[in-house]
Enzyme design. Sequence first.
Site, PDB file in Angstrom:
ATOM      1  N   SER A  92       0.809  -1.218   0.000  1.00 17.07           N
ATOM      2  CA  SER A  92       0.000   0.000   0.000  1.00 17.07           C
ATOM      3  C   SER A  92       0.843   1.269   0.000  1.00 17.07           C
ATOM      4  O   SER A  92       0.514   2.243  -0.684  1.00 17.07           O
ATOM      5  CB  SER A  92      -0.934   0.016   1.213  1.00 17.07           C
ATOM      6  OG  SER A  92      -1.804  -1.080   1.200  1.00 17.07           O
ATOM      7  N   HIS A 114       0.869   4.748   4.274  1.00 16.83           N
ATOM      8  CA  HIS A 114       0.224   5.491   3.189  1.00 16.83           C
ATOM      9  C   HIS A 114       0.781   6.912   3.113  1.00 16.83           C
ATOM     10  O   HIS A 114       1.096   7.410   2.024  1.00 16.83           O
ATOM     11  CB  HIS A 114      -1.288   5.545   3.407  1.00 16.83           C
ATOM     12  CG  HIS A 114      -1.952   4.210   3.311  1.00 16.83           C
ATOM     13  ND1 HIS A 114      -3.312   4.031   3.483  1.00 16.83           N
ATOM     14  CD2 HIS A 114      -1.451   2.972   3.053  1.00 16.83           C
ATOM     15  CE1 HIS A 114      -3.618   2.753   3.349  1.00 16.83           C
ATOM     16  NE2 HIS A 114      -2.497   2.092   3.082  1.00 16.83           N
TER      17      HIS A 114
END
Length: 221
Positions: free
Chosen positions: A127, A174
């Site tokens: 991610s 992230h």
Amino acid sequence: MKPAVITRMTGRGAPVVTYSIIAICVFVFILQSLPGIGNTVTSAIWYAGAYSYPQQFEPWRMLTSVFAHGSILHIALNMYTFWIFGTLLEPLLGRVRFLLLFLLSGFAGSVGVLLLAPPGTPVLGASGAIFGLLGAFLVIQRRLGGNATQLLILVGINLVIGFIPGFNVAWQAHVGGLIAGALIGLIYVETRSPERRNLQIGLMSLLTLILLGLSTIHLFA
């Protein structure tokens, strides 16, 4: 003569790096799913901030964790998103630049975990690297005059989801990946002319050194 499908996948302009990274992630996930060794594989490659402290220093996990995933849904969503942006960005940037974008964004995601998450929190998944692709694509679109409104909304939604309790998402990765990807995208687009190639190499080297320095912030404390 090569079959047409092989030519499309490996020929000039084909997103070979994208396909290769997907294949590696799938292979690692298969190993993670094997009875008897799956848990051992996963625990050997995930990352937590504690692995960047001198007592348990295993810095390679900051990259190996990028290729591991926690469930079939996790890897399916990540690889689908990665495939979309990989097939867009790799032909645009070239294979070497795209690979650097992926690896540095993934590493920056681990740096985000190191700086912002409790040291005992284990994380895994691509991610952070994928958010790096999103950040780079967003910057490139904006700087070249493209409409990036929908992508900006998508990034915002995904960032917000990471802060919602119960989703078990490493928002720190992230954030780290997104920032690094945006910086890399800015470097690429502002130094895209051949005469600025040395400047691009210098700036990418500087960014790499900064990330490496941040990754050792607790090593000599």
